[in-house]
Write a protein that holds these residues in place. Structure first.
Motif, PDB file in Angstrom:
ATOM      1  N   LEU A  59       0.881  -1.169   0.000  1.00 31.75           N
ATOM      2  CA  LEU A  59       0.000   0.000   0.000  1.00 31.75           C
ATOM      3  C   LEU A  59       0.920   1.219   0.000  1.00 31.75           C
ATOM      4  O   LEU A  59       1.788   1.341   0.879  1.00 31.75           O
ATOM      5  CB  LEU A  59      -0.899   0.006   1.239  1.00 31.75           C
ATOM      6  CG  LEU A  59      -1.855   1.205   1.364  1.00 31.75           C
ATOM      7  CD1 LEU A  59      -2.802   1.280   0.176  1.00 31.75           C
ATOM      8  CD2 LEU A  59      -2.662   1.112   2.651  1.00 31.75           C
ATOM      9  N   VAL A  60       0.762   2.066  -0.994  1.00 30.13           N
ATOM     10  CA  VAL A  60       1.654   3.212  -1.133  1.00 30.13           C
ATOM     11  C   VAL A  60       0.834   4.485  -0.990  1.00 30.13           C
ATOM     12  O   VAL A  60      -0.189   4.648  -1.665  1.00 30.13           O
ATOM     13  CB  VAL A  60       2.366   3.196  -2.502  1.00 30.13           C
ATOM     14  CG1 VAL A  60       3.404   4.307  -2.564  1.00 30.13           C
ATOM     15  CG2 VAL A  60       3.023   1.855  -2.745  1.00 30.13           C
ATOM     16  N   GLU A 105      -2.617  10.659   1.074  1.00 31.68           N
ATOM     17  CA  GLU A 105      -3.364  10.307  -0.135  1.00 31.68           C
ATOM     18  C   GLU A 105      -2.841   8.973  -0.654  1.00 31.68           C
ATOM     19  O   GLU A 105      -1.630   8.760  -0.713  1.00 31.68           O
ATOM     20  CB  GLU A 105      -3.146  11.386  -1.201  1.00 31.68           C
ATOM     21  CG  GLU A 105      -3.889  11.131  -2.493  1.00 31.68           C
ATOM     22  CD  GLU A 105      -3.492  12.102  -3.604  1.00 31.68           C
ATOM     23  OE1 GLU A 105      -3.898  11.906  -4.745  1.00 31.68           O
ATOM     24  OE2 GLU A 105      -2.738  13.056  -3.301  1.00 31.68           O
ATOM     25  N   ALA A 106      -3.748   8.072  -1.012  1.00 32.73           N
ATOM     26  CA  ALA A 106      -3.317   6.774  -1.536  1.00 32.73           C
ATOM     27  C   ALA A 106      -2.798   6.938  -2.956  1.00 32.73           C
ATOM     28  O   ALA A 106      -3.400   7.634  -3.769  1.00 32.73           O
ATOM     29  CB  ALA A 106      -4.493   5.804  -1.519  1.00 32.73           C
ATOM     30  N   SER A 162      -4.306  -2.537   0.713  1.00 35.14           N
ATOM     31  CA  SER A 162      -3.132  -2.953  -0.059  1.00 35.14           C
ATOM     32  C   SER A 162      -3.537  -3.708  -1.315  1.00 35.14           C
ATOM     33  O   SER A 162      -4.575  -4.372  -1.354  1.00 35.14           O
ATOM     34  CB  SER A 162      -2.255  -3.892   0.783  1.00 35.14           C
ATOM     35  OG  SER A 162      -1.939  -3.318   2.005  1.00 35.14           O
ATOM     36  N   GLY A 163      -2.673  -3.643  -2.313  1.00 36.05           N
ATOM     37  CA  GLY A 163      -2.863  -4.418  -3.531  1.00 36.05           C
ATOM     38  C   GLY A 163      -1.843  -5.537  -3.591  1.00 36.05           C
ATOM     39  O   GLY A 163      -0.756  -5.432  -3.011  1.00 36.05           O
ATOM     40  N   GLU A 164      -2.214  -6.573  -4.321  1.00 37.66           N
ATOM     41  CA  GLU A 164      -1.300  -7.713  -4.428  1.00 37.66           C
ATOM     42  C   GLU A 164      -0.275  -7.430  -5.514  1.00 37.66           C
ATOM     43  O   GLU A 164      -0.633  -7.114  -6.655  1.00 37.66           O
ATOM     44  CB  GLU A 164      -2.084  -8.979  -4.755  1.00 37.66           C
ATOM     45  CG  GLU A 164      -1.231 -10.220  -4.664  1.00 37.66           C
ATOM     46  CD  GLU A 164      -2.047 -11.493  -4.824  1.00 37.66           C
ATOM     47  OE1 GLU A 164      -3.278 -11.388  -4.974  1.00 37.66           O
ATOM     48  OE2 GLU A 164      -1.447 -12.572  -4.792  1.00 37.66           O
ATOM     49  N   VAL A 195       6.223  13.155   1.218  1.00 31.20           N
ATOM     50  CA  VAL A 195       6.905  11.894   1.523  1.00 31.20           C
ATOM     51  C   VAL A 195       6.033  10.757   0.995  1.00 31.20           C
ATOM     52  O   VAL A 195       4.821  10.741   1.205  1.00 31.20           O
ATOM     53  CB  VAL A 195       7.106  11.726   3.040  1.00 31.20           C
ATOM     54  CG1 VAL A 195       7.858  10.416   3.336  1.00 31.20           C
ATOM     55  CG2 VAL A 195       7.865  12.902   3.627  1.00 31.20           C
ATOM     56  N   VAL A 196       6.653   9.851   0.270  1.00 29.33           N
ATOM     57  CA  VAL A 196       5.945   8.659  -0.200  1.00 29.33           C
ATOM     58  C   VAL A 196       6.273   7.517   0.757  1.00 29.33           C
ATOM     59  O   VAL A 196       7.448   7.233   1.020  1.00 29.33           O
ATOM     60  CB  VAL A 196       6.371   8.290  -1.639  1.00 29.33           C
ATOM     61  CG1 VAL A 196       5.722   6.974  -2.068  1.00 29.33           C
ATOM     62  CG2 VAL A 196       5.987   9.402  -2.604  1.00 29.33           C
TER      63      VAL A 196
END
Lengths: 170, 263
Positions: B164-165, B175-176, B185-187, B205-206
């Protein structure tokens, strides 16, 4: 887009340089569609850097620098995918067998070299450039290139440099 | 010096430049030149030559891309297909990019970190979890950005299955960024378009959270809210990667970036 090149200038630039860009891009990328993408991206970068391009005493060195960098970046992106090379016979291939062998060898070197060294290796092995020419293309000192080529050559020997591969002169 | 002309010189001749005297006396070079000229003609006559020329000319005619309202907006113009399953390219040594500046080549090894013996294509490269932004115009990794720069998000999962970023601005707004739906989260094994963005002015910041099971965005927001103020600026210290409440098995990577106004 900054007004660096008129439409006519850009068209002339494309007509003049795109075939060579494509040949080199295909030698590195080994896929027609990717090679044309590289040509397009390289031309756009030249367009974006029109002022610098105009200042070049030897414009082809700028073209080589941009195209090489774009292709190496694309190969890096391609490392995110699993893309097999196309069969020889495409319009891109001039020295199909030699280029394929050279590219495979560069990929082997890529595991060991930083990007500058890989760029130098590409110009040295793929283009057969002299150290003087590589220094011109990259805007670096001849001394730096001599050191890089020595290091790359030592590594190449250790990795089993193909016999048929061409290389630039000193 | 080599006894023959290099392709650089040959290309200059093919492109209409001066013909070196060596060509008059060297049969091999004349043959090579004829081959390159014939190839160039073939390329010009091919179906793609005019199409790409039209695209390049249309790029010149296109208006500058406007940044969106958010500091980091999705850039949907270039659908590059890449799988995040293998977004594992690692950084090489820093240097300077040769494309738009004459100083030297750009900062990373195109395939893998110097010294790794891992195969290159379609393979996972082991390494610690990491998140990076690659500037598309020159391949610089985590550079000082300028408003309007287009960047690609690159993830190294360290072997974790999910990611998940998110991005957090200096006001602590989260912000996603990935996955696109952004709620959890994504696979990483699922094929996804490479996430591309265009940045607007402001520091951010990411954060990438890697895990074996999906994490909810709200949960991650709670964790990030525990960050100290100094962890919202570049450069960040390693201590900033410790988030309160994060369970074992969840890995956190972050990168702080600055975006300047375009002069």
């Amino acid at each position: 887009m900054p007004p660096g090149l008129s439409a006519k200038e850009l068209q002339d630039l494309y007509d003049r340089y795109a075939p060579g860009m494509y040949r080199r891009a295909f030698a590195l990328l080994q896929r027609e569609a990717d090679a044309w993408d590289a040509v397009q991206e390289s031309c756009i970068r030249v367009l974006q850097s029109a002022a610098a391009f105009r200042r070049e005493a030897r414009p082809m060195t700028f073209i080589y620098r941009v195209t090489t960098n774009v292709c190496l970046n694309m190969l890096r992106t391609r490392a995110l995918r699993d893309v097999a090379p196309e069969d020889a016979g495409s319009e891109g291939a001039v020295d199909a067998l030699a280029a394929t062998e050279c590219r495979d060898f560069l990929m082997k070197l890529a595991r060991e070299l930083d990007e500058r060294a890989l760029t130098v290796a590409t110009l040295h092995y793929l283009d057969g450039m002299s150290q003087e020419e590589i220094a011109q293309v990259l805007g670096l000192s001849r001394k730096t290139i001599v050191r890089d080529v020595q290091r790359i050559s030592a590594l190449a020997r250790a990795l089993g440099e193909p016999e048929g591969i061409r290389r630039g002169a000193g | 010096m080599s006894e023959h002309l290099s392709d650089l010189v040959m290309d200059e001749v093919v492109a209409g430049g001066m013909s070196p005297p060596h060509l008059d006396s060297c049969v091999a070079c004349r043959e090579r030149l004829a081959l390159l000229e014939s190839h160039a003609e073939k390329v010009r006559a091919g179906p793609h030559f005019a199409r790409v020329r039209a695209r390049v000319l249309s790029e010149r005619a296109a208006p500058p891309r406007k940044p969106g309202g958010a500091w980091l907006t999705r850039w949907l113009l270039v659908p590059v297909l890449a799988t995040l399953a293998t977004v594992v390219v690692v950084r090489g040594a820093r240097a300077v990019d040769p494309v738009t500046s004459p100083e030297g080549p750009s900062p990373e090894a195109p395939f893998a970190h110097p010294g790794t013996q891992e195969p290159l294509l379609g393979m996972r490269i082991k390494g610690p979890p990491q998140v990076e932004l690659l500037r598309l115009k020159d391949g610089e990794i985590n550079p000082l950005l300028q408003e309007g720069d287009e960047v690609a998000l690159r993830l190294r999962s360290g072997g974790h299955r999910y990611a998940l970023v998110v991005a957090m601005d200096s006001g602590k707004e989260v912000e996603a960024l990935w996955p696109p739906e952004g709620r959890q989260s994504g696979e990483l094994a699922a094929a996804q378009p490479a996430p591309l963005f265009q940045v607007t002015q402001g520091d951010f910041v990411v954060h990438a959270l890697y895990s074996e099971t999906p994490l909810r965005l709200d949960t991650v927001r709670d964790w990030l809210s525990t960050l100290k103020p100094e962890c919202r600026a570049a450069p960040m210290s390693a201590a900033c990667l410790s988030l309160a409440g994060v369970p074992p098995g969840v890995a956190h990577a972050a990168v702080a970036l600055q975006v300047e106004a375009r002069p």
